[in-house]
Design a protein around this motif. Structure first.
Motif, PDB file in Angstrom:
ATOM      1  N   PRO A 152       0.822  -1.218   0.000  1.00 56.21           N
ATOM      2  CA  PRO A 152       0.000   0.000   0.000  1.00 56.21           C
ATOM      3  C   PRO A 152       0.855   1.267   0.000  1.00 56.21           C
ATOM      4  O   PRO A 152       0.470   2.284  -0.570  1.00 56.21           O
ATOM      5  CB  PRO A 152      -0.795  -0.125   1.310  1.00 56.21           C
ATOM      6  N   VAL A 153       2.033   1.213   0.640  1.00 55.82           N
ATOM      7  CA  VAL A 153       2.945   2.358   0.672  1.00 55.82           C
ATOM      8  C   VAL A 153       3.701   2.474  -0.643  1.00 55.82           C
ATOM      9  O   VAL A 153       3.797   3.559  -1.230  1.00 55.82           O
ATOM     10  CB  VAL A 153       3.941   2.222   1.849  1.00 55.82           C
ATOM     11  N   LEU A 154       4.228   1.359  -1.120  1.00 65.84           N
ATOM     12  CA  LEU A 154       4.948   1.344  -2.393  1.00 65.84           C
ATOM     13  C   LEU A 154       4.054   1.822  -3.528  1.00 65.84           C
ATOM     14  O   LEU A 154       4.500   2.536  -4.435  1.00 65.84           O
ATOM     15  CB  LEU A 154       5.462  -0.068  -2.690  1.00 65.84           C
ATOM     16  N   GLY A 155       2.776   1.458  -3.468  1.00 66.25           N
ATOM     17  CA  GLY A 155       1.843   1.837  -4.527  1.00 66.25           C
ATOM     18  C   GLY A 155       1.691   3.338  -4.682  1.00 66.25           C
ATOM     19  O   GLY A 155       1.468   3.840  -5.784  1.00 66.25           O
ATOM     20  N   ASN A 156       1.809   4.081  -3.573  1.00 67.95           N
ATOM     21  CA  ASN A 156       1.732   5.536  -3.651  1.00 67.95           C
ATOM     22  C   ASN A 156       2.865   6.108  -4.487  1.00 67.95           C
ATOM     23  O   ASN A 156       2.673   7.052  -5.260  1.00 67.95           O
ATOM     24  CB  ASN A 156       1.774   6.136  -2.240  1.00 67.95           C
ATOM     25  N   TYR A 157       4.051   5.540  -4.337  1.00 72.08           N
ATOM     26  CA  TYR A 157       5.189   5.992  -5.137  1.00 72.08           C
ATOM     27  C   TYR A 157       5.007   5.596  -6.602  1.00 72.08           C
ATOM     28  O   TYR A 157       5.371   6.353  -7.505  1.00 72.08           O
ATOM     29  CB  TYR A 157       6.486   5.412  -4.581  1.00 72.08           C
ATOM     30  N   SER A 158       4.473   4.422  -6.836  1.00 67.33           N
ATOM     31  CA  SER A 158       4.235   3.980  -8.218  1.00 67.33           C
ATOM     32  C   SER A 158       3.263   4.914  -8.925  1.00 67.33           C
ATOM     33  O   SER A 158       3.448   5.265 -10.097  1.00 67.33           O
ATOM     34  CB  SER A 158       3.674   2.551  -8.230  1.00 67.33           C
ATOM     35  N   LEU A 159       2.232   5.331  -8.206  1.00 66.08           N
ATOM     36  CA  LEU A 159       1.251   6.246  -8.789  1.00 66.08           C
ATOM     37  C   LEU A 159       1.850   7.632  -9.011  1.00 66.08           C
ATOM     38  O   LEU A 159       1.566   8.287 -10.016  1.00 66.08           O
ATOM     39  CB  LEU A 159       0.032   6.353  -7.866  1.00 66.08           C
ATOM     40  N   PHE A 160       2.699   8.077  -8.096  1.00 69.15           N
ATOM     41  CA  PHE A 160       3.290   9.410  -8.198  1.00 69.15           C
ATOM     42  C   PHE A 160       4.279   9.496  -9.358  1.00 69.15           C
ATOM     43  O   PHE A 160       4.279  10.475 -10.112  1.00 69.15           O
ATOM     44  CB  PHE A 160       4.000   9.749  -6.878  1.00 69.15           C
ATOM     45  N   PHE A 161       5.127   8.466  -9.501  1.00 67.16           N
ATOM     46  CA  PHE A 161       6.157   8.492 -10.540  1.00 67.16           C
ATOM     47  C   PHE A 161       5.701   7.831 -11.846  1.00 67.16           C
ATOM     48  O   PHE A 161       6.404   7.903 -12.855  1.00 67.16           O
ATOM     49  CB  PHE A 161       7.417   7.776 -10.051  1.00 67.16           C
ATOM     50  N   HIS A 162       4.558   7.161 -11.813  1.00 65.17           N
ATOM     51  CA  HIS A 162       4.024   6.444 -12.976  1.00 65.17           C
ATOM     52  C   HIS A 162       4.967   5.335 -13.446  1.00 65.17           C
ATOM     53  O   HIS A 162       4.924   4.927 -14.610  1.00 65.17           O
ATOM     54  CB  HIS A 162       3.736   7.404 -14.137  1.00 65.17           C
ATOM     55  N   GLN A 163       5.821   4.883 -12.530  1.00 62.19           N
ATOM     56  CA  GLN A 163       6.738   3.783 -12.837  1.00 62.19           C
ATOM     57  C   GLN A 163       7.376   3.305 -11.538  1.00 62.19           C
ATOM     58  O   GLN A 163       7.214   3.935 -10.494  1.00 62.19           O
ATOM     59  CB  GLN A 163       7.833   4.231 -13.813  1.00 62.19           C
ATOM     60  N   MET A 164       8.099   2.206 -11.610  1.00 60.80           N
ATOM     61  CA  MET A 164       8.807   1.703 -10.447  1.00 60.80           C
ATOM     62  C   MET A 164       9.925   0.787 -10.928  1.00 60.80           C
ATOM     63  O   MET A 164       9.796   0.101 -11.946  1.00 60.80           O
ATOM     64  CB  MET A 164       7.841   0.931  -9.529  1.00 60.80           C
ATOM     65  N   ASP A 165      11.064   0.799 -10.204  1.00 64.48           N
ATOM     66  CA  ASP A 165      12.152  -0.107 -10.556  1.00 64.48           C
ATOM     67  C   ASP A 165      12.800  -0.660  -9.291  1.00 64.48           C
ATOM     68  O   ASP A 165      12.558  -0.185  -8.173  1.00 64.48           O
ATOM     69  CB  ASP A 165      13.180   0.560 -11.473  1.00 64.48           C
ATOM     70  N   ALA A 166      13.639  -1.664  -9.490  1.00 65.46           N
ATOM     71  CA  ALA A 166      14.252  -2.371  -8.361  1.00 65.46           C
ATOM     72  C   ALA A 166      15.208  -1.472  -7.582  1.00 65.46           C
ATOM     73  O   ALA A 166      15.323  -1.602  -6.357  1.00 65.46           O
ATOM     74  CB  ALA A 166      14.973  -3.620  -8.858  1.00 65.46           C
ATOM     75  N   ARG A 167      15.905  -0.560  -8.268  1.00 62.66           N
ATOM     76  CA  ARG A 167      16.861   0.322  -7.586  1.00 62.66           C
ATOM     77  C   ARG A 167      16.151   1.192  -6.566  1.00 62.66           C
ATOM     78  O   ARG A 167      16.632   1.376  -5.431  1.00 62.66           O
ATOM     79  CB  ARG A 167      17.602   1.186  -8.606  1.00 62.66           C
ATOM     80  N   PHE A 168      15.013   1.740  -6.946  1.00 55.24           N
ATOM     81  CA  PHE A 168      14.237   2.578  -6.044  1.00 55.24           C
ATOM     82  C   PHE A 168      13.824   1.780  -4.812  1.00 55.24           C
ATOM     83  O   PHE A 168      13.981   2.241  -3.678  1.00 55.24           O
ATOM     84  CB  PHE A 168      12.997   3.111  -6.766  1.00 55.24           C
ATOM     85  N   ILE A 169      13.301   0.588  -5.021  1.00 55.63           N
ATOM     86  CA  ILE A 169      12.842  -0.256  -3.907  1.00 55.63           C
ATOM     87  C   ILE A 169      14.006  -0.611  -2.998  1.00 55.63           C
ATOM     88  O   ILE A 169      13.891  -0.564  -1.769  1.00 55.63           O
ATOM     89  CB  ILE A 169      12.164  -1.531  -4.453  1.00 55.63           C
ATOM     90  N   ARG A 170      15.137  -0.961  -3.602  1.00 51.66           N
ATOM     91  CA  ARG A 170      16.305  -1.369  -2.815  1.00 51.66           C
ATOM     92  C   ARG A 170      16.791  -0.235  -1.915  1.00 51.66           C
ATOM     93  O   ARG A 170      17.093  -0.451  -0.735  1.00 51.66           O
ATOM     94  CB  ARG A 170      17.429  -1.811  -3.755  1.00 51.66           C
ATOM     95  N   ILE A 171      16.851   0.998  -2.449  1.00 56.53           N
ATOM     96  CA  ILE A 171      17.398   2.121  -1.694  1.00 56.53           C
ATOM     97  C   ILE A 171      16.396   2.668  -0.680  1.00 56.53           C
ATOM     98  O   ILE A 171      16.724   2.877   0.486  1.00 56.53           O
ATOM     99  CB  ILE A 171      17.850   3.233  -2.661  1.00 56.53           C
ATOM    100  N   VAL A 172      15.166   2.882  -1.100  1.00 52.20           N
ATOM    101  CA  VAL A 172      14.172   3.513  -0.230  1.00 52.20           C
ATOM    102  C   VAL A 172      13.723   2.579   0.894  1.00 52.20           C
ATOM    103  O   VAL A 172      13.539   3.006   2.033  1.00 52.20           O
ATOM    104  CB  VAL A 172      12.953   3.982  -1.058  1.00 52.20           C
ATOM    105  N   PHE A 173      13.574   1.282   0.577  1.00 52.56           N
ATOM    106  CA  PHE A 173      13.081   0.335   1.581  1.00 52.56           C
ATOM    107  C   PHE A 173      14.208  -0.471   2.228  1.00 52.56           C
ATOM    108  O   PHE A 173      13.965  -1.275   3.111  1.00 52.56           O
ATOM    109  CB  PHE A 173      12.053  -0.606   0.949  1.00 52.56           C
ATOM    110  N   GLN A 174      15.433  -0.267   1.758  1.00 47.50           N
ATOM    111  CA  GLN A 174      16.627  -0.937   2.315  1.00 47.50           C
ATOM    112  C   GLN A 174      16.483  -2.451   2.314  1.00 47.50           C
ATOM    113  O   GLN A 174      16.540  -3.119   3.351  1.00 47.50           O
ATOM    114  CB  GLN A 174      16.924  -0.440   3.731  1.00 47.50           C
ATOM    115  N   VAL A 175      16.290  -2.993   1.121  1.00 47.65           N
ATOM    116  CA  VAL A 175      16.230  -4.438   0.945  1.00 47.65           C
ATOM    117  C   VAL A 175      17.250  -4.850  -0.111  1.00 47.65           C
ATOM    118  O   VAL A 175      17.810  -4.010  -0.817  1.00 47.65           O
ATOM    119  CB  VAL A 175      14.817  -4.904   0.532  1.00 47.65           C
TER     120      VAL A 175
END
Length: 368
Positions: A152-175
């Protein structure tokens, strides 16, 4: 008698996902990346211990700890007599993302009550059936993924940027890369059904953080946090280009967060008035715009392009002569300039705020 349980091959992934979101909604501080230590500190019957401390306290070698706990990464030890849990993790592992996933995985065992279901103090391949062990590991892994990267949190970023990639997830969520790529695979699967994000109340828990992270950026001159759509930096007056709403721009800005400068800020109410005079500390302002003790103009507003504070004779220019010159915008308690027109603020004009570079050098302990 040893308790036996029946394991079904049909894992209720939806229920586990909801459990992770409910858990976050209850214990998270609403910021990213998920602060696991903060969460654990809020749970009375759960304690976090490093392998090295565990080894030192029991005069064991690290290898012996791994053998005792039957894991090189981590374990959840259930103390049946006191109904408490000890979450242990191997702090000698250098991969921070791996440690975070291990802790989240063990939290999955805790929330899903795997120890209690089996009456095992420690879950391992050697004291569970193969089906039990495999099922519990899958459930804990699934829980950990959604705990660290709540959709639900990640989805807000997907809607805001109209895209999503692994680098963003890795850095922002520290995984790790593997977790980030796994999440991307899930998002692609969801999008094939026309879905962008999961719906859950946990989204509201992170709403303020998400809004701030999407609407602000760091000034490249003074490193203060400013509104993404400001025309000028309100601290140093540097003219700003419009913020770019791309994943790369967001991540570049996030890297500058580490160098962010927090300039002194006078507390103001929603109408722009301080509770006490910013110069003399008088608390009996009674809504007046001029302090009845020292005469300072107590609101911080835009005075426009008012030039120097002194006239050609070296006399201080009264602020009364400047009040009608600017756009009159009410400004923050640390604003030297107006973010809309770049005009000088009344606090800066009156010397209530230092030049930004002087304050920055003072905070860094640098010579002038």
């Amino acid at each position: 008698m040893t308790k036996t349980i029946t394991i079904s091959n049909n894992i209720d992934y939806k229920e586990i996902k909801e459990s992770a979101y409910d858990f976050l909604d209850k214990y998270s501080n609403g910021r990213l990346p998920i602060n696991l230590l903060d969460i654990i500190n809020k749970i009375d019957n759960l304690h976090l211990i490093k392998y090295t401390r565990f080894a030192r306290d029991r005069k064991l070698k690290l290898k012996e700890v791994c053998e005792l706990l039957q894991s090189e990464d981590g374990a959840l030890w259930y103390q049946t007599a006191t109904d408490t849990y000890i979450l242990l993790y191997n702090d000698t592992i250098t991969n921070k993302e791996r440690i975070r996933f291990t802790v989240a995985h063990e939290l999955g065992h805790y929330v899903l009550k795997h120890n209690e279901k089996t009456e095992k103090t420690i879950l391992s391949r050697y004291n569970l059936t193969e089906d039990e062990y495999n099922t519990f590991e899958k459930e804990a892994n699934f829980f950990a993924k959604h705990l660290l990267v709540p959709f639900p949190v990640l989805g807000n970023y997907s809607l805001f940027f109209h895209q999503m990639d692994a680098r963003f997830i890795r850095i922002v969520f520290q995984v790790s890369y593997s977790v980030a790529n796994y999440v991307i695979g899930n998002l692609k699967s969801m999008s094939s059904f026309g879905l962008v994000k999961d719906g859950h109340d946990v989204e509201n828990r992170f709403a303020k953080y998400i809004d701030t992270s999407q609407s602000t950026r760091i000034c490249q001159t003074c490193y203060s946090k400013i509104n993404r759509n400001s025309n000028y930096c309100h601290i140093c007056s540097t003219e700003q280009r419009k913020g770019s709403s791309t994943l790369d721009a967001y991540l570049d800005n996030r890297e500058r967060e580490e160098e962010r400068m927090r300039y002194y800020k006078y507390p103001l109410d929603e109408d722009g008035f301080p509770n006490s005079c910013p110069r003399c500390g008088n608390e009996e302002l009674n809504g007046c715009v001029f302090c009845n003790v020292c005469g300072v103009y107590v609101r911080n507003i835009c005075l426009g392009d008012c030039g120097d504070n002194y006239d050609v004779w070296g006399h201080s220019v009264p602020i009364q002569e400047q009040l009608a010159n600017g756009c009159g915008k009410s400004l923050a308690g640390n604003s030297r300039y107006c973010p809309d027109c770049g005009g000088k603020s009344s606090y800066f004009f009156q010397g209530l705020l230092k030049n930004w570079d002087i304050e920055k050098k003072e905070s860094e302990g640098l010579p002038f």
